[in-house]
Design a protein around this motif. Structure first.
Motif, mmCIF file in Angstrom:
data_model
loop_
_atom_site.group_PDB
_atom_site.id
_atom_site.type_symbol
_atom_site.label_atom_id
_atom_site.label_comp_id
_atom_site.label_asym_id
_atom_site.label_seq_id
_atom_site.Cartn_x
_atom_site.Cartn_y
_atom_site.Cartn_z
ATOM 1 N N LEU A 1 0.868 -1.173 0.000
ATOM 2 C CA LEU A 1 0.000 0.000 0.000
ATOM 3 C C LEU A 1 0.905 1.223 0.000
ATOM 4 O O LEU A 1 1.901 1.261 0.725
ATOM 5 N N GLN A 2 0.557 2.188 -0.816
ATOM 6 C CA GLN A 2 1.400 3.371 -0.972
ATOM 7 C C GLN A 2 0.584 4.619 -0.669
ATOM 8 O O GLN A 2 -0.621 4.644 -0.865
ATOM 9 N N TRP A 3 1.259 5.639 -0.205
ATOM 10 C CA TRP A 3 0.640 6.943 0.016
ATOM 11 C C TRP A 3 1.320 7.977 -0.884
ATOM 12 O O TRP A 3 2.566 7.994 -1.008
ATOM 13 N N TYR A 4 0.478 8.816 -1.509
ATOM 14 C CA TYR A 4 0.953 9.868 -2.387
ATOM 15 C C TYR A 4 0.365 11.201 -1.945
ATOM 16 O O TYR A 4 -0.740 11.259 -1.390
ATOM 17 N N ARG A 5 1.099 12.273 -2.217
ATOM 18 C CA ARG A 5 0.626 13.627 -1.966
ATOM 19 C C ARG A 5 0.465 14.344 -3.303
ATOM 20 O O ARG A 5 1.251 14.149 -4.231
ATOM 21 N N GLN A 6 -0.561 15.184 -3.377
ATOM 22 C CA GLN A 6 -0.808 15.957 -4.586
ATOM 23 C C GLN A 6 -1.091 17.404 -4.196
ATOM 24 O O GLN A 6 -2.041 17.677 -3.458
ATOM 25 N N ASN A 7 -0.273 18.299 -4.702
ATOM 26 C CA ASN A 7 -0.451 19.731 -4.450
ATOM 27 C C ASN A 7 -1.248 20.358 -5.575
ATOM 28 O O ASN A 7 -0.876 20.215 -6.749
ATOM 29 N N SER A 8 -2.323 21.042 -5.209
ATOM 30 C CA SER A 8 -3.080 21.883 -6.148
ATOM 31 C C SER A 8 -3.369 21.195 -7.472
ATOM 32 O O SER A 8 -3.224 21.805 -8.536
ATOM 33 N N GLY A 9 -3.798 19.933 -7.447
ATOM 34 C CA GLY A 9 -4.203 19.231 -8.656
ATOM 35 C C GLY A 9 -3.092 18.989 -9.646
ATOM 36 O O GLY A 9 -3.360 18.830 -10.836
ATOM 37 N N ARG A 10 -1.850 18.989 -9.200
ATOM 38 C CA ARG A 10 -0.728 18.689 -10.097
ATOM 39 C C ARG A 10 -0.264 17.261 -9.892
ATOM 40 O O ARG A 10 -1.047 16.389 -9.538
ATOM 41 N N GLY A 11 1.011 16.999 -10.167
ATOM 42 C CA GLY A 11 1.500 15.629 -10.132
ATOM 43 C C GLY A 11 1.507 15.038 -8.736
ATOM 44 O O GLY A 11 1.496 15.737 -7.732
ATOM 45 N N LEU A 12 1.521 13.718 -8.700
ATOM 46 C CA LEU A 12 1.558 12.982 -7.438
ATOM 47 C C LEU A 12 3.002 12.761 -6.997
ATOM 48 O O LEU A 12 3.862 12.459 -7.816
ATOM 49 N N VAL A 13 3.218 12.883 -5.714
ATOM 50 C CA VAL A 13 4.542 12.635 -5.146
ATOM 51 C C VAL A 13 4.452 11.430 -4.229
ATOM 52 O O VAL A 13 3.620 11.399 -3.310
ATOM 53 N N HIS A 14 5.279 10.436 -4.477
ATOM 54 C CA HIS A 14 5.291 9.232 -3.661
ATOM 55 C C HIS A 14 5.860 9.558 -2.287
ATOM 56 O O HIS A 14 6.951 10.131 -2.171
ATOM 57 N N LEU A 15 5.118 9.200 -1.240
ATOM 58 C CA LEU A 15 5.553 9.488 0.124
ATOM 59 C C LEU A 15 6.167 8.274 0.794
ATOM 60 O O LEU A 15 7.276 8.329 1.345
ATOM 61 N N ILE A 16 5.436 7.167 0.781
ATOM 62 C CA ILE A 16 5.877 6.016 1.555
ATOM 63 C C ILE A 16 5.159 4.773 1.052
ATOM 64 O O ILE A 16 4.029 4.846 0.567
ATOM 65 N N LEU A 17 5.831 3.642 1.145
ATOM 66 C CA LEU A 17 5.281 2.356 0.722
ATOM 67 C C LEU A 17 5.407 1.385 1.884
ATOM 68 O O LEU A 17 6.466 1.319 2.523
ATOM 69 N N ILE A 18 4.340 0.665 2.156
ATOM 70 C CA ILE A 18 4.381 -0.345 3.213
ATOM 71 C C ILE A 18 3.955 -1.673 2.608
ATOM 72 O O ILE A 18 2.948 -1.756 1.892
ATOM 73 N N ARG A 19 4.745 -2.703 2.847
ATOM 74 C CA ARG A 19 4.455 -4.015 2.281
ATOM 75 C C ARG A 19 3.408 -4.733 3.116
ATOM 76 O O ARG A 19 3.202 -4.425 4.285
ATOM 77 N N SER A 20 2.795 -5.723 2.530
ATOM 78 C CA SER A 20 1.699 -6.419 3.200
ATOM 79 C C SER A 20 2.162 -7.160 4.460
ATOM 80 O O SER A 20 1.336 -7.439 5.337
ATOM 81 N N ASN A 21 3.450 -7.464 4.567
ATOM 82 C CA ASN A 21 3.939 -8.167 5.760
ATOM 83 C C ASN A 21 4.502 -7.200 6.816
ATOM 84 O O ASN A 21 5.073 -7.633 7.813
ATOM 85 N N GLU A 22 4.344 -5.907 6.574
ATOM 86 C CA GLU A 22 4.778 -4.905 7.545
ATOM 87 C C GLU A 22 3.565 -4.322 8.256
ATOM 88 O O GLU A 22 2.469 -4.241 7.688
ATOM 89 N N ARG A 23 3.758 -3.891 9.481
ATOM 90 C CA ARG A 23 2.643 -3.335 10.253
ATOM 91 C C ARG A 23 2.784 -1.830 10.453
ATOM 92 O O ARG A 23 1.783 -1.121 10.622
ATOM 93 N N GLU A 24 4.022 -1.347 10.447
ATOM 94 C CA GLU A 24 4.243 0.075 10.694
ATOM 95 C C GLU A 24 5.532 0.484 9.999
ATOM 96 O O GLU A 24 6.478 -0.291 9.911
#
Lengths: 116, 109
Positions: free
Chosen positions: B32-55
């Motif tokens: 599962l990944q989280w992305y940030r988007q400023n003012s309707g522009r491109g997405l910036v990858h923030l962090i990725l967590i694998r299914s076997n990770e909890r935090e």
């Protein structure tokens, strides 16, 4: 090193027209994906290309097509434009299609298409 | 179709406060990944967590994943005005990302 570049940044077209959007991936990246983001929603997957072959296609009509060139750049074409095609079109690149398993994707700033 | 649903849809806080946004998804995932988007522009990858990770932590970001509940949360600590953006969770499904609906975060100075 340049990031993912998309052109043009903004575009206004009339219903029924055709449009071509362009994407240059990060140098060395061989996989390009296209996403459509309608205002107020999350991006939706359109296509993925790797080594000039289509690897995946989202739930979009045949009016949408794409291709990837030998230099790994890509074009997204949309024919017979509808008002509902108005959206931000995003391109993402990765070295390999499965890079997103580890690293996530690098996105361009997008092309804002307005259909009037 | 959207795979994930973010909650809340919008969040307004003061600088220095923590911001928590939640994501629920529908199917099994590789990551599962989280992305940030400023003012309707491109997405910036923030962090990725694998299914076997909890935090997972990255700077002021903390992500948790509960695969039994098919949910994830993103915590931004000590928020800044520059954190104002839309945040999307995304799950990987056969080489394509399936995005949620997003949380719009407004951080007031």
């Amino acid at each position: 090193d340049a990031g993912v570049t998309q052109s043009p940044t903004h575009l206004i077209k009339t219903r029924g027209q055709q449009v071509t959007l362009r994407c240059s991936p990060i140098s060395g990246h061989k996989s390009v994906s296209w996403y459509q983001q309608v205002l107020g929603q999350g991006p939706q997957f359109i296509f993925q290309y790797y080594e000039k072959e289509e690897r995946g296609r989202g739930n979009f009509p045949d009016r949408f097509s794409a291709r990837q060139f030998p230099n790994y750049s890509s074009e997204l074409n949309v024919n017979a434009l509808l008002l509902g095609d108005s959206a931000l079109y995003l391109c993402a690149s990765s070295l390999l299609p499965q890079d997103s398993l580890i690293y996530g994707y690098t996105f361009g700033s997008g092309t804002r298409l307005t259909v009037v | 179709s959207q795979q994930g649903e973010e909650d809340p849809q919008a969040l307004s806080i003061q600088e220095g406060e923590n911001a928590t946004m939640n994501c629920s998804y529908k199917t099994s995932i590789n990551n599962l990944q989280w992305y940030r988007q400023n003012s309707g522009r491109g997405l910036v990858h923030l962090i990725l967590i694998r299914s076997n990770e909890r935090e997972k932590h990255s700077g002021r970001l903390r992500v948790t994943l509960d695969t039994s509940k098919k949910s994830s949360s993103l915590l931004i600590t000590a928020s800044r005005a520059a954190d104002t953006a839309s945040y999307f969770c995304a799950t990987l499904l056969t080489d394509k990302l399936i995005f949620g609906t997003g949380t719009r975060l407004q951080v007031f100075p």
